[in-house]
Design a protein around this motif. Structure first.
Motif, PDB file in Angstrom:
ATOM      1  N   GLN A   7       7.324   0.748  -6.053  1.00 26.71           N
ATOM      2  CA  GLN A   7       5.720   1.203  -5.787  1.00 26.71           C
ATOM      3  C   GLN A   7       5.157   1.553  -6.691  1.00 26.71           C
ATOM      4  N   TYR A  11       1.740  -0.390  -7.414  1.00 25.43           N
ATOM      5  CA  TYR A  11       0.317   0.363  -6.882  1.00 25.43           C
ATOM      6  C   TYR A  11      -0.203   1.283  -8.299  1.00 25.43           C
ATOM      7  N   ASN A  33      -7.231   3.052  -5.380  1.00 23.80           N
ATOM      8  CA  ASN A  33      -5.981   3.097  -5.523  1.00 23.80           C
ATOM      9  C   ASN A  33      -5.380   4.152  -4.406  1.00 23.80           C
ATOM     10  N   PHE A  37      -3.013   3.023  -1.275  1.00 25.39           N
ATOM     11  CA  PHE A  37      -1.547   3.691  -1.312  1.00 25.39           C
ATOM     12  C   PHE A  37      -1.620   4.308   0.395  1.00 25.39           C
ATOM     13  N   GLY A  57      -1.621   9.879  -3.149  1.00 24.47           N
ATOM     14  CA  GLY A  57      -2.105   8.426  -4.097  1.00 24.47           C
ATOM     15  C   GLY A  57      -3.302   8.928  -5.059  1.00 24.47           C
TER      16      GLY A  57
END
Length: 102
Positions: A7, A11, A33, A37, A57
């Motif tokens: 992840q 991300y 972002n 997320f 996030g």
């Protein structure tokens, strides 16, 4: 760490490297972002998971923006994930095996 590291590669590391030129200010890339997320977590089919992961996030994107370390942000992500389960909110993030019997 098994699910966290991929992840974070996608991300944070890939996202920040690939899309940094689209944003003029640091807060813009962090916000986008964090929202993406959180959106990824709609698979859990509850707004608590989405809301908590948007907040997470922001935290993880800020850490990555500051450190540029995938390992550091992955460890932070794993520790906060463990905290979520420790305080009892893990039910929002775990569906287990879905088995439908007709």
């Amino acid at each position: 760490l098994i699910s966290v590291y991929p992840q974070e590669l996608l991300y944070r590391t890939f996202f920040f490297h690939r899309y940094k030129m689209l944003f003029n200010k640091k807060w813009q890339i962090i916000t986008v972002n964090a929202l993406l997320f959180g959106y990824m977590h709609i698979i859990f089919q509850n707004w608590v998971a989405v809301g908590l992961t948007v907040a997470g996030g922001f935290l993880f994107a800020s850490i990555y923006q500051r450190t540029r370390s995938t390992l550091y942000v992955s460890v932070a992500h794993a520790l906060y994930g463990e905290l979520i389960f420790t305080v009892g909110w893990g039910t929002y993030f775990y569906t287990g095996t879905l088995l439908t019997l007709s």
